[in-house]
Design an enzyme around this catalytic site. Sequence first.
Site, PDB file in Angstrom:
ATOM      1  N   GLY A 139       3.462  25.390   3.184  1.00  0.00           N
ATOM      2  CA  GLY A 139       1.996  25.496   3.041  1.00  0.00           C
ATOM      3  C   GLY A 139       1.517  24.832   1.767  1.00  0.00           C
ATOM      4  O   GLY A 139       0.710  25.397   1.021  1.00  0.00           O
ATOM      5  N   HIS A 182     -30.249  16.517 -10.607  1.00  0.00           N
ATOM      6  CA  HIS A 182     -30.648  17.680  -9.798  1.00  0.00           C
ATOM      7  C   HIS A 182     -31.361  17.207  -8.543  1.00  0.00           C
ATOM      8  O   HIS A 182     -32.183  16.306  -8.641  1.00  0.00           O
ATOM      9  CB  HIS A 182     -31.577  18.576 -10.626  1.00  0.00           C
ATOM     10  CG  HIS A 182     -32.121  19.724  -9.818  1.00  0.00           C
ATOM     11  ND1 HIS A 182     -31.374  20.848  -9.565  1.00  0.00           N
ATOM     12  CD2 HIS A 182     -33.311  19.891  -9.196  1.00  0.00           C
ATOM     13  CE1 HIS A 182     -32.093  21.680  -8.833  1.00  0.00           C
ATOM     14  NE2 HIS A 182     -33.277  21.121  -8.584  1.00  0.00           N
ATOM     15  N   ILE A 219       0.393  18.623   1.963  1.00  0.00           N
ATOM     16  CA  ILE A 219       0.456  17.921   3.251  1.00  0.00           C
ATOM     17  C   ILE A 219       0.283  18.923   4.395  1.00  0.00           C
ATOM     18  O   ILE A 219      -0.504  18.697   5.317  1.00  0.00           O
ATOM     19  CB  ILE A 219       1.795  17.158   3.406  1.00  0.00           C
ATOM     20  CG1 ILE A 219       1.883  16.041   2.362  1.00  0.00           C
ATOM     21  CG2 ILE A 219       1.944  16.589   4.827  1.00  0.00           C
ATOM     22  CD1 ILE A 219       3.167  15.230   2.402  1.00  0.00           C
ATOM     23  N   GLU A 223       5.432  29.591   5.152  1.00  0.00           N
ATOM     24  CA  GLU A 223       5.525  29.268   3.723  1.00  0.00           C
ATOM     25  C   GLU A 223       6.452  30.263   3.038  1.00  0.00           C
ATOM     26  O   GLU A 223       6.333  31.470   3.227  1.00  0.00           O
ATOM     27  CB  GLU A 223       4.113  29.277   3.106  1.00  0.00           C
ATOM     28  CG  GLU A 223       4.047  29.293   1.597  1.00  0.00           C
ATOM     29  CD  GLU A 223       4.721  28.108   0.912  1.00  0.00           C
ATOM     30  OE1 GLU A 223       4.445  26.954   1.259  1.00  0.00           O
ATOM     31  OE2 GLU A 223       5.561  28.366   0.001  1.00  0.00           O
ATOM     32  N   GLY A 270       0.823  -1.221   0.000  1.00  0.00           N
ATOM     33  CA  GLY A 270       0.000   0.000   0.000  1.00  0.00           C
ATOM     34  C   GLY A 270       0.845   1.254   0.000  1.00  0.00           C
ATOM     35  O   GLY A 270       0.342   2.338  -0.300  1.00  0.00           O
TER      36      GLY A 270
HETATM   37  P1  NAI Z   1       4.216  20.460  -1.719  1.00  0.00           P
HETATM   38  O1  NAI Z   1       5.159  20.502  -2.842  1.00  0.00           O
HETATM   39  O2  NAI Z   1       2.762  20.293  -1.955  1.00  0.00           O
HETATM   40  O3  NAI Z   1       4.377  21.780  -0.838  1.00  0.00           O
HETATM   41  C1  NAI Z   1       5.602  22.182  -0.268  1.00  0.00           C
HETATM   42  C2  NAI Z   1       5.509  23.640   0.128  1.00  0.00           C
HETATM   43  O4  NAI Z   1       6.633  23.954   0.932  1.00  0.00           O
HETATM   44  C3  NAI Z   1       5.533  24.583  -1.064  1.00  0.00           C
HETATM   45  O5  NAI Z   1       4.475  25.491  -0.941  1.00  0.00           O
HETATM   46  C4  NAI Z   1       6.905  25.274  -0.943  1.00  0.00           C
HETATM   47  O6  NAI Z   1       6.888  26.592  -1.409  1.00  0.00           O
HETATM   48  C5  NAI Z   1       7.143  25.233   0.561  1.00  0.00           C
HETATM   49  N1  NAI Z   1       8.544  25.283   0.983  1.00  0.00           N
HETATM   50  C6  NAI Z   1       9.611  24.659   0.421  1.00  0.00           C
HETATM   51  N2  NAI Z   1      10.724  24.922   1.123  1.00  0.00           N
HETATM   52  C7  NAI Z   1      10.361  25.713   2.160  1.00  0.00           C
HETATM   53  C8  NAI Z   1      11.077  26.331   3.248  1.00  0.00           C
HETATM   54  N3  NAI Z   1      12.379  26.131   3.430  1.00  0.00           N
HETATM   55  N4  NAI Z   1      10.375  27.097   4.110  1.00  0.00           N
HETATM   56  C9  NAI Z   1       9.044  27.280   3.954  1.00  0.00           C
HETATM   57  N5  NAI Z   1       8.341  26.741   2.950  1.00  0.00           N
HETATM   58  C10 NAI Z   1       8.977  25.954   2.065  1.00  0.00           C
HETATM   59  O7  NAI Z   1       4.784  19.293  -0.767  1.00  0.00           O
HETATM   60  P2  NAI Z   1       4.106  18.479   0.424  1.00  0.00           P
HETATM   61  O8  NAI Z   1       2.982  19.227   1.015  1.00  0.00           O
HETATM   62  O9  NAI Z   1       5.234  18.067   1.274  1.00  0.00           O
HETATM   63  O10 NAI Z   1       3.498  17.225  -0.340  1.00  0.00           O
HETATM   64  C11 NAI Z   1       4.370  16.298  -0.973  1.00  0.00           C
HETATM   65  C12 NAI Z   1       3.671  15.516  -2.053  1.00  0.00           C
HETATM   66  O11 NAI Z   1       2.645  14.725  -1.541  1.00  0.00           O
HETATM   67  C13 NAI Z   1       3.112  16.393  -3.113  1.00  0.00           C
HETATM   68  O12 NAI Z   1       3.732  16.036  -4.316  1.00  0.00           O
HETATM   69  C14 NAI Z   1       1.658  16.065  -3.151  1.00  0.00           C
HETATM   70  O13 NAI Z   1       1.228  15.924  -4.473  1.00  0.00           O
HETATM   71  C15 NAI Z   1       1.522  14.768  -2.392  1.00  0.00           C
HETATM   72  N6  NAI Z   1       0.299  14.790  -1.592  1.00  0.00           N
HETATM   73  C16 NAI Z   1      -0.900  14.809  -2.209  1.00  0.00           C
HETATM   74  C17 NAI Z   1      -2.056  14.887  -1.484  1.00  0.00           C
HETATM   75  C18 NAI Z   1      -3.354  14.962  -2.194  1.00  0.00           C
HETATM   76  O14 NAI Z   1      -3.403  14.673  -3.375  1.00  0.00           O
HETATM   77  N7  NAI Z   1      -4.433  15.344  -1.544  1.00  0.00           N
HETATM   78  C19 NAI Z   1      -2.041  14.939  -0.027  1.00  0.00           C
HETATM   79  C20 NAI Z   1      -0.736  14.982   0.513  1.00  0.00           C
HETATM   80  C21 NAI Z   1       0.387  14.888  -0.252  1.00  0.00           C
END
Ligand code: NAI
Length: 455
Positions: free
Chosen positions: A183, A441, A186, A205, A38
């Site tokens: 931000g 609807h 995740i 962020e 998984g």
């Molecule tokens: P993300 O790429 O979505 O967001 C990371 C954020 O951190 C960005 O906004 C970036 O600007 C910021 N950042 C980077 N370095 C930083 C720093 N030093 N200080 C402050 N901000 C900084 O990555 P995240 O949230 O870790 O997710 C990882 C992956 O997991 C993504 O590729 C996402 O597609 C996947 N995921 C998908 C979900 C969904 O489809 N609902 C749910 C959770 C994760």
Amino acid sequence: MVKSEVLVLGGGPGGYLAAERAAQGGKKVTLIEKRALGGTCLNEGCIPSKALLNSAKLYEHAKDSAVFGVTAENVKIDHSKVIDRKDKVVKTLVSGVGMTMKANGVQVVMAEGVIKGKSGDGFVVEAGGEEYAGEKLIIACGSVPVVPPLPGLREGIERGYVLTNREILDKKDLPKHLVVIGGGVIGLEMASYYSMIGVPVTIIEMLDKIAGPTEKEVSAVLLKEYKKRGIDFKLSCKVTSVGEDCVNFEENGEAKSVKADAVLCSIGRRAATQGIGLENLGVYTERGAIVTDSHMLTNIPNVYAIGDANGKIMLAHTAYREAEVAVNHILGKKDIMRYSAIPSVIYTNPEVASVGETEESAKAKGMEVKTVKASMKMSGRYLAEVEKGDGFCKLVIDTKKNRLVGCHMIGSYVSEMIYGAALMIEREMPVDDIKELVFPHPTVAEVIREALFMV
Ligand code: NAI
């Protein structure tokens, strides 16, 4: 040496679906997984986070139900029970994957696999002291959280002060103040859960907006909603170090600090390609991600890479489709991977769902587009069931081709609606044809139809 026709490395959504489909196609399949079937999705990502978020939503509904004529007194949430329920859900699904593998005759090896090279029997992977050979190799090794070399960050992780998506989903004691670094998806989903259950949250962020590539108006509404809910946003702020009980950052060149008794590091993920022996085959990578073509083939014939390992779109549903494309290539069926209509969802409250181009991305590609926007309140069901929020549906229309090329929504239920728009985009349906579709609807999805008639 244990021989197979298809050897799959990694048992997440990409790997287990590839194994299942290849076995259904008549192939002898071995699947090697080091941790749990998984992968990230089922064990420490999509599914457990949804279990948590639903508990928080129920809690919020119960507290805010007076406006609907329902009075609930003494409403409480027991975080520890929420985690227990999440564990039960995960266990059920993981064992379901195991049963599916068994039912399809897939040999599952629970051990860490390392690619050793190629022999006369095919590609060789060593796992648990045994060698496995496969005529075809599908690499589905997933991704790991990015941990930048910030002073104090790694030490913080080691002493359990800084958490990644893995640890936060198991944390049973509630922090008094949670600081989230990043931000993005995740960060927002976890901040959403913690703030809904009453934990003060600060999000730091780096960019001036949240939710990364999300359409800018959607991102702005989400920010407004979460500010209203009390999340403290530090935008355009760069984290400089993690202290004993605080996170230090820079805002407009000024050094600042915020106290926290737990920190979530969610600044992105990278393909987990280190230490799996790619160099023994000469598999080509770019910035750590395996380079693939439209059949998911790598530069090495008969070696495929699917899911987060190729770093294209790190979403479980992309991995599913890539798995099918790779297996179809192995089975000699015509198929190619297309990335233009892959939906993405953020399970915040309100939810965010998008597919296709934004106005900016379309214009950057030289497309002539117009946008139309319909308020969620145009849907009778939405108005009947939802009291708060400024939800909307924004469509991006290619005016030359008269086709829908993008759909961006914020509001309740949008996660369940977006596939409809994805279908319209994927099938390149003319706007006039979509207008002839009958929507049930009253449903919230009717807002897509309302927006279409604004074109
Ligand atoms: P993300 O790429 O979505 O967001 C990371 C954020 O951190 C960005 O906004 C970036 O600007 C910021 N950042 C980077 N370095 C930083 C720093 N030093 N200080 C402050 N901000 C900084 O990555 P995240 O949230 O870790 O997710 C990882 C992956 O997991 C993504 O590729 C996402 O597609 C996947 N995921 C998908 C979900 C969904 O489809 N609902 C749910 C959770 C994760």
